[in-house]
Design an enzyme around this catalytic site. Structure first.
Site, mmCIF file in Angstrom:
data_model
loop_
_atom_site.group_PDB
_atom_site.id
_atom_site.type_symbol
_atom_site.label_atom_id
_atom_site.label_comp_id
_atom_site.label_asym_id
_atom_site.label_seq_id
_atom_site.Cartn_x
_atom_site.Cartn_y
_atom_site.Cartn_z
ATOM 1 N N ARG A 76 0.830 -1.210 0.000
ATOM 2 C CA ARG A 76 0.000 0.000 0.000
ATOM 3 C C ARG A 76 0.861 1.256 0.000
ATOM 4 O O ARG A 76 0.535 2.255 -0.674
ATOM 5 C CB ARG A 76 -0.927 -0.019 1.222
ATOM 6 N N HIS A 117 0.526 3.922 -2.949
ATOM 7 C CA HIS A 117 0.099 5.299 -2.719
ATOM 8 C C HIS A 117 1.196 6.307 -3.057
ATOM 9 O O HIS A 117 0.890 7.443 -3.437
ATOM 10 C CB HIS A 117 -0.356 5.462 -1.272
ATOM 11 N N HIS A 136 -6.436 -5.799 -3.629
ATOM 12 C CA HIS A 136 -7.322 -5.886 -2.469
ATOM 13 C C HIS A 136 -7.505 -7.316 -1.987
ATOM 14 O O HIS A 136 -8.188 -7.542 -0.980
ATOM 15 C CB HIS A 136 -8.678 -5.260 -2.790
ATOM 16 N N TRP A 196 -10.807 -8.203 2.643
ATOM 17 C CA TRP A 196 -11.556 -8.505 1.418
ATOM 18 C C TRP A 196 -11.649 -10.010 1.167
ATOM 19 O O TRP A 196 -12.579 -10.466 0.516
ATOM 20 C CB TRP A 196 -10.892 -7.848 0.211
#
Length: 359
Positions: free
Chosen positions: A116, A120, A243, A259
């Site tokens: 992540r 990002h 995810h 998820w």
């Protein structure tokens, strides 16, 4: 060596030799029974040696070469260090080692949050202005580090600080990307090539808020965000497969839950679950999100559910749900593209393939 450590290492070795679909089935059963939730703990960097090594970054430093100022006692010297493929492999190995040793985060791995962080850092790119992207590591500074979409990523940045201290020649920009690659590969995902050469920037290069996807929004928002970076519908859906890993936290994004049933192993389960499970709105005091009707232990964001409501997206969800190999191939390609957006690599910069820790 303590019994728990031996047990964890034996478990990892067993999992690596087991077929992926068998692991995923086992992981789902275990997750249903135990929930898998763990708490965050951090490890402070080890003390440095008596000699001091200072990295001097600036316009005079070209490519991946590092310019250093060494001091020890009353002596001092300048050195130019040009890292090799082997040097970058050592950085990867250190991250992979720390992933294995520090298994007390969330569902047992820092891997998802490292991915992540890399995602990002890269996903702020704007093709029209050429700003943002992984070249800069500007999330180190406010206001970018404080953007809502980056909540919780301090855990990943702190996790990598001891690696930076051990290899001071590497830029944060390259380090974060290697961290993301290690996260993918050490969680049984596809091989992701790496090109070095990113340079760190100061706070003046921070990107404005709003460039990253908002999980509360739908297909139009997804296209606005990803088209700005230069992606198409197929690539948007392929990237969403990340995810399969990790979970949401109420104290960060506001959403809650994983998820998939195997949030530390990359598979195409994200797509299969989207299509095969019955999803309903979660009844709680938090933001709008979906939960699976069967176990109520999984979640999907409105942005996830939009992938099966939109015909252009759904066709790719269906393809990846049926074919894990196709997903891996397309995921590796689009993640490589994401991680390299806006980076001014030298023309002769070769891609490096990292060897996995226990390949």
């Amino acid at each position: 060596m303590s019994a728990p450590i031996v047990s964890r290492q034996l478990a990892r070795a067993t999992l690596r030799t087991t077929a992926r679909n068998t692991f995923a089935t086992s992981a789902r059963q275990t997750f249903r029974q135990h929930g898998g939730r763990r708490f965050y703990s951090s490890e402070s960097p080890k003390a440095s040696s008596s000699s001091t090594l200072v990295y001097l970054a600036g316009a005079a430093v070209a490519g991946a070469a590092g310019f250093y100022f060494y001091t020890q006692g009353s002596s001092a010297s300048f050195k130019v260090f040009t890292p090799t493929k082997e040097d970058y492999q050592k950085v990867y190995d250190e991250i992979a080692k720390r992933l294995e040793e520090n298994d007390d985060y969330d569902d047992g791995s820092y891997g998802p949050v490292l991915l992540r962080l890399a995602w990002h850092a890269s996903g702020t790119y704007d093709k029209e202005t050429g700003t943002g992207g992984s070249n800069g590591a500007t999330m180190r500074f406010a206001p970018e580090g404080d953007h809502g979409a980056n909540a919780g990523l301090k855990h990943a940045r702190d996790f990598l600080e001891p690696v930076k201290a051990k290899f001071p020649w590497i830029t944060y920009s390259d380090l974060w990307i290697i961290g993301g690659i290690a996260g993918i590969q050490e969680m049984q995902g596809p091989t992701i090539p790496f090109r070095p050469g990113r340079q760190d920037k100061d706070a003046a290069a921070c990107t404005p808020d709003g460039r990253l996807p908002d999980g509360a929004k739908g297909s139009n928002h997804l296209r606005d965000i990803f088209y700005r970076m230069g992606f198409n519908d197929q690539e948007i859906v392929a990237l969403a497969g990340a995810h399969a890993l990790g979970r949401c936290h109420p104290d960060r994004s506001g959403f809650d839950g994983p998820w998939t049933f195997s949030p530390t192993v990359l598979t195409n389960d994200y797509y299969r679950l989207l299509l095969e499970e019955k999803w309903q709105f979660k009844k709680w005091n938090g933001p709008k999100q979906y939960e699976d009707a069967k176990t109520k232990s999984l979640m999907m964001l409105p942005a996830d559910y939009a992938l099966i409501q939109d015909k252009g997206f759904k066709q790719w969800v269906e393809k990846y749900a049926k074919d894990n190999d196709l997903f891996f191939k397309d995921f590796a390609a689009v993640v490589t593209k994401l991680f390299e957006l806006g980076v001014p690599f030298k023309e002769d910069t070769e891609r490096i393939i990292f060897k996995r820790r226990n390949a």
